[in-house]
Design an enzyme around this catalytic site. Structure first.
Site, PDB file in Angstrom:
ATOM      1  N   ASP A 167       0.757  -1.175   0.126  1.00  0.00           N
ATOM      2  CA  ASP A 167       0.163   0.037   0.043  1.00  0.00           C
ATOM      3  C   ASP A 167       0.976   1.275  -0.027  1.00  0.00           C
ATOM      4  O   ASP A 167       1.965   1.193   0.708  1.00  0.00           O
ATOM      5  CB  ASP A 167      -0.947   0.073   1.131  1.00  0.00           C
ATOM      6  N   TYR A 219     -14.638   6.740 -12.657  1.00  0.00           N
ATOM      7  CA  TYR A 219     -14.274   5.679 -11.485  1.00  0.00           C
ATOM      8  C   TYR A 219     -14.903   4.271 -12.155  1.00  0.00           C
ATOM      9  O   TYR A 219     -14.030   3.395 -12.231  1.00  0.00           O
ATOM     10  CB  TYR A 219     -14.953   5.957 -10.456  1.00  0.00           C
ATOM     11  N   ARG A 246     -27.982  14.614  -5.555  1.00  0.00           N
ATOM     12  CA  ARG A 246     -26.473  14.593  -5.817  1.00  0.00           C
ATOM     13  C   ARG A 246     -26.477  14.179  -7.214  1.00  0.00           C
ATOM     14  O   ARG A 246     -27.128  13.212  -7.652  1.00  0.00           O
ATOM     15  CB  ARG A 246     -25.804  13.618  -4.899  1.00  0.00           C
TER      16      ARG A 246
HETATM   17  N1  UDP Z   1     -26.545  10.357   0.575  1.00  0.00           N
HETATM   18  C1  UDP Z   1     -27.153  11.358   1.299  1.00  0.00           C
HETATM   19  N2  UDP Z   1     -26.328  12.245   2.339  1.00  0.00           N
HETATM   20  C2  UDP Z   1     -24.950  11.945   2.383  1.00  0.00           C
HETATM   21  C3  UDP Z   1     -24.250  10.986   1.723  1.00  0.00           C
HETATM   22  C4  UDP Z   1     -25.094  10.250   0.819  1.00  0.00           C
HETATM   23  O1  UDP Z   1     -28.219  11.503   1.086  1.00  0.00           O
HETATM   24  O2  UDP Z   1     -24.474  12.776   2.935  1.00  0.00           O
HETATM   25  C5  UDP Z   1     -27.044   9.305  -0.146  1.00  0.00           C
HETATM   26  C6  UDP Z   1     -26.860   9.376  -1.639  1.00  0.00           C
HETATM   27  O3  UDP Z   1     -27.311  10.268  -2.443  1.00  0.00           O
HETATM   28  C7  UDP Z   1     -26.902   7.872  -1.976  1.00  0.00           C
HETATM   29  C8  UDP Z   1     -26.918   6.993  -0.613  1.00  0.00           C
HETATM   30  O4  UDP Z   1     -26.946   8.039   0.284  1.00  0.00           O
HETATM   31  O5  UDP Z   1     -28.471   7.928  -2.255  1.00  0.00           O
HETATM   32  C9  UDP Z   1     -25.579   6.233  -0.471  1.00  0.00           C
HETATM   33  O6  UDP Z   1     -24.434   7.132  -0.976  1.00  0.00           O
HETATM   34  P1  UDP Z   1     -23.008   6.758  -0.571  1.00  0.00           P
HETATM   35  O7  UDP Z   1     -22.210   7.800  -1.162  1.00  0.00           O
HETATM   36  O8  UDP Z   1     -22.974   6.094   0.650  1.00  0.00           O
HETATM   37  O9  UDP Z   1     -22.965   5.476  -1.587  1.00  0.00           O
HETATM   38  P2  UDP Z   1     -23.139   5.533  -3.189  1.00  0.00           P
HETATM   39  O10 UDP Z   1     -24.632   4.700  -3.523  1.00  0.00           O
HETATM   40  O11 UDP Z   1     -23.082   6.795  -3.813  1.00  0.00           O
HETATM   41  O12 UDP Z   1     -21.930   4.525  -3.466  1.00  0.00           O
END
Ligand code: UDP
Length: 320
Positions: free
Chosen positions: A31, A138, A276
């Protein structure tokens, strides 16, 4: 087996290294500590702090039975702003690793792939033969590596498995999630319970889901690690297998926040914020293939257990 774990100072890599050691394997972690933590490498593993791209050949010359490849850049937002970091850091580094594997005849590879390879799903739960149309850099880099692995399996007899993770959460004792830039829902909600943030923002409440918030498939990191052990045992020369790993049950952002309130006893203020960019409404895995072919069975599927373990870990770190 004598195993090389790349990225073993990170979240999933450290838990996996710990489970491999618990199961009697001989583990070397490599790592560069760009996002990992030296004290996350489990005791009992040999630790090499190095850039994988530069050292893969030298390391594998020692003769390994397999590689578990976690080392990667994994922030979706960053991947859109700084694609070079992802094409170089994920794809070029993995190609160097594959070349070292070929050169030294390393027989097995288990690769940490992602649900982000699928992009916006046509239907859920998502099976492995769903179209792969990643919506961010990604996911595109991880898919490119999956394709490269298939070529190496076919051409050079490598036995490989890509595990496509959905939403990994929870902790395995002292090994858990410690991102400098935290973007994941459960750790963020627990930071509110620890008094490190005032409130959680729920990104959108007008999604086409039962309560209007996004639905995700949360898998306990110990169950995920155990799938790696099974994948390693099931590799066959010349085959590249792909398995989705999730619990197969979706939980909404609202349900996650409520479970965190129950587990922590903290009121956890939550506010609705704009959606988001790039979030699909619902992502749930079909893990039927892993269940039938690997005999994998998640043992900690309950969201309360996942949050409880993440909470124990977060509280311990905060106190320490
Ligand atoms: N999410 C949220 N608030 C936050 C972070 C994440 O509402 O502060 C929501 C995000 O929009 C998604 C879910 O939680 O619908 C899971 O997001 P995360 O980033 O944990 O994982 P991802 O699904 O993006 O891999």
């Amino acid at each position: 087996m004598k195993l090389l774990v790349t990225g073993g100072a990170g979240y999933v890599g450290s838990v996996c290294a710990a489970r491999l050691l618990e199961n009697g394997h001989d583990v070397t972690v490599v790592d560069d500590l760009s996002t990992g933590h030296a004290d996350a490498v489990p005791a009992g593993a040999e630790f090499v702090q190095a850039d994988l791209a530069d050292t893969a050949g030298q390391l594998l010359a020692d003769g390994y039975d397999g590689v578990l490849h976690f080392a990667a850049k994994s922030l979706v937002g960053e991947s859109m702003q700084d694609p070079d970091k992802y094409w170089q850091g994920n794809v070029v580094t993995s190609l160097r690793l594959l070349e070292a594997i070929r050169e030294h005849g390393t027989p097995r590879l288990v690769f940490s792939s992602t649900a982000a390879t699928y992009g916006e799903p046509e239907s859920v739960p998502i099976p492995e033969d769903a179209p792969t149309r990643p919506t961010n850099t990604y996911g595109a880099t991880k898919l490119a590596i999956d394709h490269a692995i298939s070529s190496y399996a076919t051409a050079h007899g490598l036995g490989a498995t890509s595990l496509r993770y959905f939403n990994v959460a929870g902790a395995h004792g002292a090994f858990g999630e410690r991102h400098t830039t935290e973007t994941h829902l459960i750790p963020i909600v627990l930071q509110v319970a620890l008094g490190l943030r005032e409130q959680v923002q729920m990104f959108g409440d007008d999604w086409p889901t039962a309560d209007g918030t996004c639905v995700r498939d949360y898998i306990h990191v110990t169950d995920l690690a155990d799938a790696h052990l099974l994948a390693l045992e099931h590799t066959r020369p010349g085959e590249h297998r792909v398995y989705n790993l999730g619990n197969g049950t979706g939980f909404s952002v609202q349900q996650v926040v409520e479970t965190c309130r129950e587990v922590t006893g903290h009121p956890i203020p939550a506010a609705v914020a704009p959606r988001r960019a790039g979030d699909p409404a619902t992502l749930v895995a079909s893990s039927d293939r892993a269940r039938s072919e690997l005999s994998w069975q998640p043992k900690h599927a309950d969201l309360g257990v996942i949050v409880r373990d993440a909470w124990e870990f977060a509280r311990g770190r905060n106190a320490g």
